[in-house]
Motif scaffolding. Sequence first.
Motif, mmCIF file in Angstrom:
data_model
loop_
_atom_site.group_PDB
_atom_site.id
_atom_site.type_symbol
_atom_site.label_atom_id
_atom_site.label_comp_id
_atom_site.label_asym_id
_atom_site.label_seq_id
_atom_site.Cartn_x
_atom_site.Cartn_y
_atom_site.Cartn_z
ATOM 1 N N ASN A 159 -2.864 143.801 95.033
ATOM 2 C CA ASN A 159 -2.635 144.273 93.671
ATOM 3 C C ASN A 159 -3.871 144.157 92.793
ATOM 4 N N ASP A 160 -3.885 144.963 91.742
ATOM 5 C CA ASP A 160 -4.844 144.825 90.657
ATOM 6 C C ASP A 160 -4.295 143.752 89.712
ATOM 7 N N ASP A 161 -5.029 142.646 89.544
ATOM 8 C CA ASP A 161 -4.514 141.518 88.762
ATOM 9 C C ASP A 161 -4.157 141.920 87.339
ATOM 10 N N ARG A 162 -5.012 142.708 86.686
ATOM 11 C CA ARG A 162 -4.773 143.088 85.290
ATOM 12 C C ARG A 162 -3.558 144.000 85.162
ATOM 13 N N ALA A 163 -3.420 144.947 86.077
ATOM 14 C CA ALA A 163 -2.266 145.848 86.029
ATOM 15 C C ALA A 163 -0.979 145.079 86.284
ATOM 16 N N LEU A 164 -1.012 144.163 87.247
ATOM 17 C CA LEU A 164 0.193 143.393 87.558
ATOM 18 C C LEU A 164 0.584 142.503 86.383
ATOM 19 N N ALA A 165 -0.405 141.885 85.748
ATOM 20 C CA ALA A 165 -0.109 141.056 84.579
ATOM 21 C C ALA A 165 0.487 141.898 83.451
ATOM 22 N N ALA A 166 -0.038 143.115 83.264
ATOM 23 C CA ALA A 166 0.509 144.008 82.237
ATOM 24 C C ALA A 166 1.960 144.362 82.552
ATOM 25 N N TYR A 167 2.239 144.629 83.809
ATOM 26 C CA TYR A 167 3.622 144.909 84.220
ATOM 27 C C TYR A 167 4.511 143.700 83.946
ATOM 28 N N PHE A 168 4.051 142.494 84.331
ATOM 29 C CA PHE A 168 4.834 141.290 84.073
ATOM 30 C C PHE A 168 5.128 141.143 82.578
ATOM 31 N N ARG A 169 4.104 141.326 81.743
ATOM 32 C CA ARG A 169 4.275 141.147 80.298
ATOM 33 C C ARG A 169 5.333 142.111 79.759
ATOM 34 N N ARG A 170 5.244 143.372 80.150
ATOM 35 C CA ARG A 170 6.203 144.347 79.635
ATOM 36 C C ARG A 170 7.609 144.095 80.166
ATOM 37 N N SER A 171 7.706 143.718 81.432
ATOM 38 C CA SER A 171 9.018 143.475 82.019
ATOM 39 C C SER A 171 9.769 142.391 81.268
ATOM 40 N N GLU A 172 9.043 141.411 80.779
ATOM 41 C CA GLU A 172 9.687 140.314 80.064
ATOM 42 C C GLU A 172 10.236 140.744 78.708
ATOM 43 N N GLN A 173 9.848 141.933 78.251
ATOM 44 C CA GLN A 173 10.379 142.459 76.993
ATOM 45 C C GLN A 173 11.608 143.336 77.187
ATOM 46 N N GLU A 174 11.932 143.641 78.448
ATOM 47 C CA GLU A 174 13.039 144.561 78.693
ATOM 48 C C GLU A 174 14.363 143.947 78.237
ATOM 49 N N PRO A 175 15.159 144.698 77.498
ATOM 50 C CA PRO A 175 16.404 144.152 76.941
ATOM 51 C C PRO A 175 17.559 144.104 77.931
ATOM 52 N N GLY A 176 17.391 144.711 79.081
ATOM 53 C CA GLY A 176 18.497 144.759 80.038
ATOM 54 C C GLY A 176 19.390 145.963 79.799
ATOM 55 N N ILE A 177 20.463 146.020 80.547
ATOM 56 C CA ILE A 177 21.404 147.144 80.477
ATOM 57 C C ILE A 177 22.744 146.617 79.985
ATOM 58 N N ALA A 178 23.291 147.272 78.998
ATOM 59 C CA ALA A 178 24.551 146.819 78.403
ATOM 60 C C ALA A 178 25.692 146.935 79.400
ATOM 61 N N ASP A 179 26.629 145.990 79.315
ATOM 62 C CA ASP A 179 27.801 146.027 80.186
ATOM 63 C C ASP A 179 28.570 147.338 80.037
ATOM 64 N N GLU A 180 28.576 147.891 78.836
ATOM 65 C CA GLU A 180 29.303 149.144 78.617
ATOM 66 C C GLU A 180 28.708 150.274 79.453
#
Length: 267
Positions: free
Chosen positions: A178-199
């Motif tokens: 992996n590209d370390d910077r790209a992977l870190a950017a992916y990790f950072r954004r993923s942690e902001q994901e709100p998830g999917i509503a049960d509905e």
Amino acid sequence: MSRAINPVDGTAVAYAAVGPADAPALLLAHGSALSSAIWRGFGYMAALRPRYRLLLPDLRGHGRSDKPTDSDCYAMDLVVGDLLAVLDDAGVERAHVMGYSFGARSVLSLAVAAEDRVRSLIVGGGSARPQAGAFDRLFFPGCVDVLERDGMEAFLDAWSAHRQWPVDAATRAAFRANDDRALAAYFRRSEQEPGIADEALAALRVPTLAFVGSEDLLRVPDTRALARTIPGARLAVLRGFDHATTIAASREVLSVVEPFLAAAPRA
């Protein structure tokens, strides 16, 4: 490999298409820091390609796909757009879709956003929950900081130290690619994901299988919640495997995946 272009931001997604051209399409989405090579390496391709046309993308930031270093480029709606671009580029109207970990979140989000493109849904080691702190729990506390500051070798060493057993050589090799910077950017954004509503999950009407390793302590409750919420979803708990080892246990995974696919609609 072929390349599909996301029309929203122009990101190029590399993918392979293998198997009979007239067979039902099955898209396989890999997990974080891996690539489509796992499907060959762990034996899924050999088992599935005689009966399915396999679509094997490298998710953005991984493998041979583009690797942006801006964290906003890893928003889940863009990842879903990548998968739709792969289906479009391959000329596939509807496909069975299966993903593990990050791939599971991706195909689950695809099913919610574009259910008409999905014949059946297989979610492995996945979660619809908000992702804040997910990588600290999955790997080790402060893992993204270590990756950004000290690089992949330090990340892998720290991960091994926090596991019950060391990270295996094949996984180490895949992470090192992996590209370390790209992977870190992916990790950072993923942690902001709100998830999917049960509905939204409860509104799904596609045949669904959710599987998880019994020792994947973080994802067992999340997977059980998915199976309870998606109407008619089947649950499989594979004994003796944690998050990192479940996807490598192809014999056990395929023992539940292949019967599910065989029973799913083919049109």
